[in-house]
Design an enzyme around this catalytic site. Structure first.
Site, short mmCIF file in Angstrom:
data_model
loop_
_atom_site.label_atom_id
_atom_site.label_comp_id
_atom_site.label_asym_id
_atom_site.label_seq_id
_atom_site.Cartn_x
_atom_site.Cartn_y
_atom_site.Cartn_z
N LYS A 53 0.93 -1.33 0.02
CA LYS A 53 0.00 0.10 0.34
C LYS A 53 1.16 1.16 0.21
O LYS A 53 0.69 2.42 -0.89
CB LYS A 53 -0.62 0.07 1.49
N GLN A 97 -4.48 -1.66 9.43
CA GLN A 97 -4.81 -2.74 9.16
C GLN A 97 -4.94 -3.78 9.71
O GLN A 97 -5.01 -3.57 10.82
CB GLN A 97 -3.14 -2.74 8.92
N ASP A 120 -10.57 3.15 4.03
CA ASP A 120 -11.87 1.83 3.64
C ASP A 120 -12.78 1.65 3.59
O ASP A 120 -12.95 1.04 3.23
CB ASP A 120 -10.71 1.22 5.04
N1 GUN Z 1 -7.10 -6.73 6.09
C1 GUN Z 1 -7.56 -7.69 4.91
N2 GUN Z 1 -7.03 -6.62 4.33
C2 GUN Z 1 -7.26 -4.75 4.51
C3 GUN Z 1 -7.90 -3.83 4.16
O1 GUN Z 1 -8.73 -3.62 3.00
N3 GUN Z 1 -7.74 -2.56 5.52
C4 GUN Z 1 -7.46 -2.89 6.66
N4 GUN Z 1 -7.99 -1.21 7.08
N5 GUN Z 1 -7.07 -3.99 6.83
C5 GUN Z 1 -7.13 -4.71 5.56
#
Ligand code: GUN
Length: 283
Positions: A53, A97, A120
């Protein structure tokens, strides 16, 4: 019939050109878009995801900071950190995350993120807005799936879409977005009897279950669009989706591969949400 491929890498590349252009315009006006990514603990998969990311941000001209904290971080410390970022004018998106260590209440953490920076799309305010058709951040994976449908000129209006999975992150918002696009939507899940009965009627199937190769060719209507959100490992440790790709591609009209399908789109839509947040902030 052999299904046509919906190439998530190619579509991502295309969208990221636009993202980089919009980031450059914002930067020239003194509003470089900024994403803060918080990782707590040492989950190996999460470490790869957050690194990807942050890398994607830098490649598209966004500012990004990765804050990596030990698993011993307390919930109070994390909430305080989120509050600071809520008020940081250089940060337009905050991503914590998941999963978080068990002593931290993930729901409370997400609800502490300002809805204005909830890139998100996990905050209840974002989920509620999606439900009632108001503008807000859309969760990145379903948003990416909708972009894929648009890319192949598949208008969901009047079509029957079957979403397999009811998670807050994918299944439920996916169903809402399809409904907003005027599809007739069926949500199936682990307690649905005779799943194949539903999927065989679907013009669009979105598989978001987390069970490898569970959607097989006999469950798919000829010519259907099949979107595979699954990220599983097969017996050889190879990445595979929820769809039996080799079988289903002989029946479907369109199909997303794993890897190289929905995965890259999720990150791309995270960048898009961060750009939209920065543009909104810049006025
Ligand atoms: N864990 C797995 N996918 C995601 C996501 O898209 N966002 C976040 N914050 N955690 C995740």
């Amino acid at each position: 019939m052999t299904a046509k491929l919906i190439d998530g890498n190619a579509l991502s590349k295309h969208i990221r050109i636009e993202i980089a252009q919009r980031a450059a315009v914002l930067a020239s006006r003194g509003h470089t878009p900024g994403l803060a990514v918080i990782l707590v603990g040492e989950n190996a998969a999460s470490q790869v995801y957050v690194r990807n990311k942050v890398k994607a941000c830098h490649e598209s001209g966004l500012h990004s900071v990765l804050e990596h904290y030990p698993a011993t971080m307390t919930e109070a410390e994390l909430l305080e950190r989120v509050e600071v970022l809520n008020h940081d004018p250089a940060i337009h998106g905050i991503l914590v995350q998941l999963p978080l260590p068990p002593h931290i209440d993930g729901h409370r953490v997400i609800e502490t993120i300002s809805p204005k920076k909830d890139v998100d799309g996990f905050h209840m305010a974002s989920a509620g807005a999606l439900m009632v058709g108001q503008p807000a951040f859309k969760p990145c994976t379903p948003y990416g799936c909708m972009k894929m449908l648009e890319w192949i000129d598949c208008n969901p209006k009047g079509k029957h879409a079957v979403v397999i999975g009811r998670s807050n992150i994918v299944g439920k918002p996916m169903a809402m977005l399809l409904l907003q696009a005027h599809a007739t939507v069926t949500i199936c899940h682990s307690a649905t009897p005779d799943l194949a009965h539903h999927t065989r009627q679907a013009d669009i199937v979105v598989a978001a279950v987390g069970k490898r190769k569970m959607l097989t060719a006999d469950m798919v209507k000829p010519g259907a669009v099949v979107i595979d959100v699954g990220m599983n490992r097969d017996d050889h440790g190879k990445l595979c989706g929820d769809v039996d790709y080799d079988g289903v591609r002989k029946v479907a009209g369109w199909i997303t591969p794993v890897p190289g399908g929905v995965g890259p789109m999720t990150i791309t839509m995270l960048l898009m949400n961060t750009i939209e947040s920065a543009e909104h902030g810049a006025g």
